[in-house]
Write an enzyme that holds these catalytic residues in place. Sequence first.
Site, PDB file in Angstrom:
ATOM      1  CB  CYS A   1      -0.924   0.015   1.210  1.00 54.30           C
ATOM      2  SG  CYS A   1      -1.759   1.600   1.413  1.00 54.30           S
TER       3      CYS A   1
ATOM      4  CB  CYS B   1       0.924   1.400   4.369  1.00 53.79           C
ATOM      5  SG  CYS B   1      -0.702   1.034   5.050  1.00 53.79           S
TER       6      CYS B   1
ATOM      7  CG  ASN C   1     -11.983  11.097  -5.154  1.00 53.05           C
ATOM      8  OD1 ASN C   1     -12.950  11.842  -5.237  1.00 53.05           O
ATOM      9  ND2 ASN C   1     -10.801  11.408  -5.644  1.00 53.05           N
TER      10      ASN C   1
ATOM     11  N   GLY D   1     -14.020   7.546  -8.211  1.00 53.88           N
ATOM     12  CA  GLY D   1     -12.724   7.970  -8.740  1.00 53.88           C
ATOM     13  C   GLY D   1     -11.565   7.670  -7.810  1.00 53.88           C
TER      14      GLY D   1
ATOM     15  CG  HIS E   1      -3.965   4.194   3.271  1.00 51.53           C
ATOM     16  ND1 HIS E   1      -2.978   3.456   3.910  1.00 51.53           N
ATOM     17  CD2 HIS E   1      -4.284   5.205   4.118  1.00 51.53           C
ATOM     18  CE1 HIS E   1      -2.727   3.989   5.100  1.00 51.53           C
ATOM     19  NE2 HIS E   1      -3.512   5.065   5.250  1.00 51.53           N
TER      20      HIS E   1
ATOM     21  CG  HIS F   1      -6.551   9.609  -0.006  1.00 47.21           C
ATOM     22  ND1 HIS F   1      -6.707   8.275  -0.332  1.00 47.21           N
ATOM     23  CD2 HIS F   1      -6.844  10.305  -1.117  1.00 47.21           C
ATOM     24  CE1 HIS F   1      -7.065   8.176  -1.602  1.00 47.21           C
ATOM     25  NE2 HIS F   1      -7.175   9.392  -2.102  1.00 47.21           N
TER      26      HIS F   1
ATOM     27  CG  HIS G   1      -8.106  14.535  -2.625  1.00 47.70           C
ATOM     28  ND1 HIS G   1      -7.122  14.458  -3.601  1.00 47.70           N
ATOM     29  CD2 HIS G   1      -8.668  13.297  -2.567  1.00 47.70           C
ATOM     30  CE1 HIS G   1      -7.106  13.233  -4.107  1.00 47.70           C
ATOM     31  NE2 HIS G   1      -8.033  12.504  -3.503  1.00 47.70           N
TER      32      HIS G   1
HETATM   33  P1  AMP Z   1      -7.729   9.187  -5.190  1.00 45.42           P
HETATM   34  O1  AMP Z   1      -8.143   9.243  -6.631  1.00 45.42           O
HETATM   35  O2  AMP Z   1      -8.688   9.937  -4.299  1.00 45.42           O
HETATM   36  O3  AMP Z   1      -7.462   7.778  -4.722  1.00 45.42           O
HETATM   37  O4  AMP Z   1      -6.408  10.027  -5.097  1.00 45.42           O
HETATM   38  C1  AMP Z   1      -5.134   9.489  -4.982  1.00 45.42           C
HETATM   39  C2  AMP Z   1      -4.183  10.650  -5.070  1.00 45.42           C
HETATM   40  O5  AMP Z   1      -2.928  10.215  -4.624  1.00 45.42           O
HETATM   41  C3  AMP Z   1      -4.011  11.214  -6.482  1.00 45.42           C
HETATM   42  O6  AMP Z   1      -4.372  12.594  -6.488  1.00 45.42           O
HETATM   43  C4  AMP Z   1      -2.527  10.998  -6.763  1.00 45.42           C
HETATM   44  O7  AMP Z   1      -1.954  12.052  -7.498  1.00 45.42           O
HETATM   45  C5  AMP Z   1      -1.943  10.898  -5.367  1.00 45.42           C
HETATM   46  N1  AMP Z   1      -0.710  10.130  -5.244  1.00 45.42           N
HETATM   47  C6  AMP Z   1      -0.474   8.879  -5.733  1.00 45.42           C
HETATM   48  N2  AMP Z   1       0.771   8.479  -5.410  1.00 45.42           N
HETATM   49  C7  AMP Z   1       1.320   9.482  -4.671  1.00 45.42           C
HETATM   50  C8  AMP Z   1       2.583   9.684  -4.054  1.00 45.42           C
HETATM   51  N3  AMP Z   1       3.567   8.746  -4.098  1.00 45.42           N
HETATM   52  N4  AMP Z   1       2.808  10.851  -3.403  1.00 45.42           N
HETATM   53  C9  AMP Z   1       1.857  11.793  -3.353  1.00 45.42           C
HETATM   54  N5  AMP Z   1       0.636  11.665  -3.915  1.00 45.42           N
HETATM   55  C10 AMP Z   1       0.375  10.535  -4.581  1.00 45.42           C
HETATM   56 ZN    ZN Z   2      -2.367   1.590   3.539  1.00 49.06          ZN
END
Ligand code: AMP
Ligand code: ZN
Length: 123
Positions: free
Chosen positions: A4, A7, A96, A102, A107, A109, A111
């Site tokens: 992940c 993580c 999301n 989307g 994991h 989060h 935004h």
């Molecule tokens: P979601 O579509 O809500 O799952 O958003 C996932 C977000 O994680 C996207 O906006 C990606 O640009 C961001 N993301 C993916 N990998 C990384 C990373 N290594 N560091 C920072 N952001 C990331």
């Molecule tokens: Zn995780």
Amino acid sequence: MDNCIFCKIASGQIPSKKVHEDEDLIAFHDINPAAPVHVLIVPKQHIPTLADCTEQHSALLGKMMLLAPRLAQQLGCGYEADGGDNGSGGFKTLFNTGPDGGQEVYHLHLHVIGGPRPWRGQR
Ligand code: AMP
Ligand code: ZN
């Protein structure tokens, strides 16, 4: 959770541009920002989606939500209230959830998206 990405970021195995860390949460800049300010608030605990949260996660979710305006302020896109609807600044908060929501990273989060407009694809 093995494999992940968030993580791994939370444990420091993968680097990130960190803006906040405490015992429960980490926040860092999104690698593909949708606006001048785009950070992700991430619990250190692996929870796949908002739909997996239960009563036991209430305090954690509250902590995530309350951190959003603090970080927005710190990063220069806070909302300056004027007592009406003519304030300035501001930001978007977004979870999301699932494929049709989307979600790309499973994991949990939050935004936090803001800064002066126009944003990517948005006026
Ligand atoms: P979601 O579509 O809500 O799952 O958003 C996932 C977000 O994680 C996207 O906006 C990606 O640009 C961001 N993301 C993916 N990998 C990384 C990373 N290594 N560091 C920072 N952001 C990331
Ligand atoms: Zn995780």
